[in-house]
Design a protein around this motif. Sequence first.
Motif: not given
Length: 297
Positions: A226-229, A245-250, A255-256
């Motif tokens: 979802t980029g900037q969003n 903390g953050v988990v970044l999925t996919k 993704t760019r």
Amino acid sequence: MAFEGLTERLQKAMTNLRRKGKVSESDLRDTMREIRLALLEADVNFTVVKDFVKTVRERALGAKVLEGLNPAQQIVKIVNEELTKTMGETAVPLNKSPKIPTVIMMAGLQGAGKTTTVGKLALKLKNEQNARPLMIAADVYRPAAIQQLQQVGQQIGVPVFEMGTDVDPVEIVRQGMAEAEANHNDYVFIDTAGRLQIDEQLMTELANIKDLVHPDEILLVIDAMTGQNAVNTAEGFDQKLDVTGVVLTKLDGDTRGGAALSIRAVTGKPIKFVGQGEKMTDLDVFHPDRMADRILG
Ligand code: GDP
């Protein structure tokens, strides 16, 4: 593939630079312009890009890289180091409570991958630490959510505490915590509800759960696609919940790269894990240096 466009463009910028042998200030300016455009096109936050380009340029000039041996190589090294720094420098481990259970609350928009990530993390802890987690189903708005968590639980052999969809989520969490105490579970995961976008009612509910259990970890699950969003979402959740903390999925998708490169710098919160597929084993610790290597190709 993730970062494809960004990697290609950064490599091109570096190849152009390497061709020069001697690098003038104007060559450096051209390179930094190419890097700037590559990052913006990858949907990296504007301020992050600006700071990044400024720092790389200042370091290159300050260290008199242009007058030294192999200026192009040195600049590549600086770019790599600064990419790493932008993403947080080193891996940040999961918080752990001195006394059991360690409570991990998940938050994020619907579809970001919360339920999947709960399962992946519980399995990881089970496999690596012999942990005995309990997963609490506190998403009462999407009826299929409880079922989905139960399926995940069955698949990985981790119990799920649920009370259906007619009970207040805060009450579910209260009783789930009591169950965890009674069973001496060492980790408790709270799978919360998401919405298609941030709304006040959801945030109040999450804040109430937070106030009740004082989680050791509030993990914000963000869809890298979802980029900037993704960055705006992260800021929104963080302002209300002060996530840990953050988990970044996919990250297995195409993704760019914007979210991976912006979230830490914008929110100050570390990306702790990355989801790289739909299988329960597709979760990895986030290593900023390895990610920088991957981005540079
Ligand atoms: P929730 O609404 O936040 O609980 O999201 P879910 O856990 O239900 O995940 C939504 C969809 O994203 C599901 O189809 C998952 O299989 C998928 N998903 C979650 N994490 C990843 C990931 O790291 N990679 C891929 N490819 N799919 C994922």
